[in-house]
Write an enzyme that holds these catalytic residues in place. Structure first.
Site, short mmCIF file in Angstrom:
data_model
loop_
_atom_site.label_atom_id
_atom_site.label_comp_id
_atom_site.label_asym_id
_atom_site.label_seq_id
_atom_site.Cartn_x
_atom_site.Cartn_y
_atom_site.Cartn_z
N ARG A 1 0.85 -1.19 0.00
CA ARG A 1 0.00 0.00 0.00
C ARG A 1 0.88 1.24 0.00
NH1 ARG A 1 -1.64 0.88 4.37
NH2 ARG A 1 -0.94 -0.93 5.52
N TYR B 1 -1.74 -3.74 -6.85
CA TYR B 1 -1.35 -4.47 -5.65
C TYR B 1 -2.38 -4.40 -4.52
CZ TYR B 1 1.35 -6.84 -2.24
OH TYR B 1 1.74 -7.78 -1.32
N LYS C 1 -9.55 -2.44 1.97
CA LYS C 1 -9.25 -1.25 2.76
C LYS C 1 -10.12 -0.07 2.33
CE LYS C 1 -6.12 -3.68 4.73
NZ LYS C 1 -6.01 -4.06 6.12
N HIS D 1 -10.06 -2.18 11.80
CA HIS D 1 -8.97 -3.03 11.31
C HIS D 1 -8.70 -4.11 12.36
CE1 HIS D 1 -4.59 -3.12 9.49
NE2 HIS D 1 -5.36 -4.05 8.99
N SER E 1 -0.93 -3.26 10.47
CA SER E 1 -0.58 -4.16 9.37
C SER E 1 0.69 -4.93 9.70
CB SER E 1 -0.36 -3.34 8.10
OG SER E 1 -1.55 -2.64 7.79
N CYS F 1 1.29 -7.07 12.00
CA CYS F 1 1.60 -7.17 13.43
C CYS F 1 0.87 -8.32 14.10
CB CYS F 1 1.29 -5.86 14.13
SG CYS F 1 2.45 -4.56 13.68
N ASP G 1 -8.84 -9.67 9.45
CA ASP G 1 -8.33 -8.33 9.11
C ASP G 1 -9.33 -7.21 9.38
OD1 ASP G 1 -6.05 -6.87 8.01
OD2 ASP G 1 -7.31 -6.43 6.28
N ARG H 1 2.36 -12.02 -0.29
CA ARG H 1 1.05 -12.35 0.28
C ARG H 1 0.43 -13.58 -0.38
NH1 ARG H 1 -1.29 -8.67 4.43
NH2 ARG H 1 0.36 -7.14 4.66
#
Ligand code: GTP
Ligand code: SPV
Ligand code: MN
Length: 601
Positions: free
Chosen positions: A88, A216, A225, A245, A267, A269, A294, A386
């Site tokens: 991102r 992406y 998002k 989130h 993100s 974590c 998420d 990913r």
């Protein structure tokens, strides 16, 4: 199933199938976009298996996907992004509200008219020689009062195939849209995948997203998002719910008692890991099941509790570091029907990454397609590589993940990646204090966003990159939600990432985190003692079960739970960095909480 209908196209545009919707608004918008983008062909996505096979074949023929070894990884494909397009990009992400103040000091802003003009200018003729795909998708289980509908126009076959994994798309969404349903418009064009011409723009007042110049993940899978968090948070403020989130999980004790927990970590974590964790032997009989990894949409129920759904249908998870020890359920989730992006490719058509089980391959192609050997200096897989896997693959999937009502949340957990200062766990004194704890969260930056990896930055509620309006108003919304909840969740803060003087993680983490989770659940159910500390309620070291942990002794527990007052005085000053930036927008309750913390310290 909706009946196919006539859709008149300009003569230059071929159609690969018939329009599946009678929705006049969608038809008019798509027609307008065809005139702007001038594609060669239009394809209305229906979400069927036949469509998936056809698109996959086309993607393989075009070199966009590589078919992996189907014996080892049935239904799995491999994709390399443009090396300039691997995460991102927050500096290219804009919230285009009517006034700058509505977007607030933490978001990039541009006036809607100026942004439309700029992006439509870039989009003129952008799909010449390409196919325009029209995807209808649901965010949320079919029939849930919380579910929203999105329609994404894209020129990327990779986006279509990924959206198919990540959302409920095709006929199921066209049907729910009906002839007059409301929906979020999303326009995506890769253009020439040029960072200079990359924008992810949100128009909350028009319920609209335009994303250009990237191909992406979070930049282009517009349900995730862009809709579920940025526009979702904006809609939630007006409609009395929350878009966060957060992962959502269910814990079942050996006695069959079920508790639902949501957790916000920034993100990369640990949300996916926490949501899928497998308890260690010591916790035999305990079961963790995943509702989401998420994003959580949460709304007060008629019983005064907070109910959460996962709007997604798949996982777009971090690959490096995932193995059968750290996250066996993620390994199984990505064992079939998965799209891998930016990992390494072995000569036998398998995938590899740093931290996978077993030895590194003697030779492979790295994420850029260059020859790689264990002697190479660079990483074989990109740190933000990913997997996109259907949630149905997860052996620990909770059946509630498909429940339209959602699940009642007992605990909200905040957490960041902090080498020092933050103890393993503490509980906020009450909701307002919990909002302060979330608002002042800090975390070391990761590869999930372009930026300086490792530097601590404030990331309130893990939403800094995802809040679709003024962060100060977002905090007020959190405070207001308390009034709508007779029975609010208790709020906690955790840190799995504290390090000792040698730089080693103090806490074993991963599946062992259930030991902390058990304390949290016992607190929610009023079953365990906590001591008062300046930060909040803290466990007695003996109340966190450490039996069966190797290489972890009582001093380690003391260290990982310790609160250093000098560190905390510095921490309060660091928190001010964000508070100064937001000063005029901050609810005064939070400034008051800050004073109380300083007094306690
Ligand atoms: P996004 O998908 O970016 O929102 O990330 P996420 O929050 O789902 O993060 P994820 O679970 O994928 O974890 C990212 C990284 O954190 C991985 O490299 C993990 O190895 C590491 N990690 C996760 N849980 C733990 C833990 O308990 N302890 C330690 N030390 N590392 C962890
Ligand atoms: C994150 O960065 O928080 C993600 C990955 O979950 S992306 O979808 O790329 O935003
Ligand atoms: Mn995320």
């Amino acid at each position: 199933m909706t009946q196919a209908t006539q859709f008149h196209l300009p003569p230059s545009v071929k159609k690969s199938n018939d329009c599946p919707t009678e929705h006049a608004g969608v038809r008019a918008w798509v027609f307008e976009m065809i005139q702007l983008l001038q594609p060669d062909q239009i394809h209305w996505c229906d979400g069927t298996d036949v469509e998936k096979e056809n698109l996959t074949r086309q993607a393989v023929d075009a070199g966009i996907l590589i078919k992996l070894n189907q014996e080892k990884l049935p239904g799995c494909y491999y994709h390399r992004s443009n090396p300039n397009d691997v995460a991102r990009v927050e500096e290219c992400t804009f919230i285009c509200t009517r006034t700058k103040d509505e977007a607030g000091p933490t978001n990039n802003w541009m006036a809607p008219e100026a942004m439309y003009q700029k992006l439509y200018g870039m989009c003129r003729g952008a799909m010449k020689g390409r196919t325009m795909y029209v995807i209808a998708y649901l965010m949320g289980p079919p029939g849930s009062p919380l579910t929203k509908i999105g329609v994404e126009i894209t020129d990327s076959i990779y986006v279509v195939l990924s959206m198919r994994v990540m959302t409920r798309m095709g006929y199921v969404a066209w049907d729910q849209l009906g002839v007059d349903g409301s929906y979020t418009k999303g326009l995506h064009s890769m253009l020439d995948v040029n960072p200079q011409r990359r924008f992810i723009a949100h128009f909350p007042q028009d319920n609209m997203i335009i994303s250009v110049g990237s191909n992406y993940g979070g930049n282009v899978l517009l349900g995730k998002k862009c809709l579920a968090l940025r526009l979702g948070s904006y809609l939630g403020r007006d409609e009395g719910w929350m878009a966060e989130h957060m992962l959502i999980l269910a814990v079942e004790s050996p006695e069959g008692e079920k508790t639902y927990v949501a957790a916000a970590f920034p993100s990369a974590c640990g949300k996916t890991n926490f949501a899928m964790m497998i308890p260690p032997n010591r916790f035999k009989g305990w079961k963790i099941t995943t509702i989401g990894d998420d994003i959580a949409w949460m709304k007060p129920g008629s019983d005064g509790r907070l109910y959460a759904i996962n709007p997604e249908a798949g996982y777009f998870g971090v690959v490096p570091g995932t193995n059968s020890k750290s996250n066996p359920n993620a390994m199984l989730s990505m064992a079939k029907d998965t799209i891998y992006t930016n990992v390494a490719l072995t000569p036998d058509g398998d995938v590899w990454w740093e931290g996978k089980d077993g030895e590194p391959p003697k030779e492979c192609l790295d994420w850029k397609g260059n020859r790689w050997t264990p002697a190479s200096k660079e990483k074989a897989a990109h740190p933000n590589s990913r997997f996109a896997a259907p949630m149905a693959n997860n052996p620990a999937l909770a059946p509630e993940a498909n429940s339209p009502e959602g699940v009642p949340i007992s605990a909200i957990i905040f957490g960041g990646r902090r080498a020092s200062t933050m103890p393993l766990v503490f509980q906020a004194f009450n909701w307002i204090h919990g909002v302060y704890v979330g608002a002042t969260m800090g975390s070391e930056m990761t590869a999930a966003a372009a930026g300086t990896v490792g530097q601590v930055r404030r990331d309130p509620m893990a939403m800094l990159p995802f809040c679709g309006y003024n962060m100060g108003d977002y905090f007020s919304h959190w405070l207001k939600m308390r009034k709508l909840l007779k029975n609010p969740p208790k709020i906690f803060h955790v840190n799995w990432f504290r390090r000792n003087a040698e730089g080693k993680f103090l806490w074993p983490g991963y599946g062992e985190n259930v030991r902390v989770l058990k304390w949290i659940i016992d607190r929610c159910r009023g079953r365990v003692y906590a001591g008062e500390s300046p930060l909040g309620w803290m466990p007695d070291a003996k109340d966190i079960d450490t039996e069966g942990l190797t290489n972890f002794n009582p001093q380690d527990m003391e260290e990982v739970l310790s609160v250093d007052i000098e560190d905390w005085k510095r921490e309060v000053l660091l928190q001010d960095e964000l508070f100064y930036k937001m000063y005029s927008d901050l609810p005064k309750e939070l400034l008051f909480q800050r004073e109380l913390l300083i007094a306690r310290l």
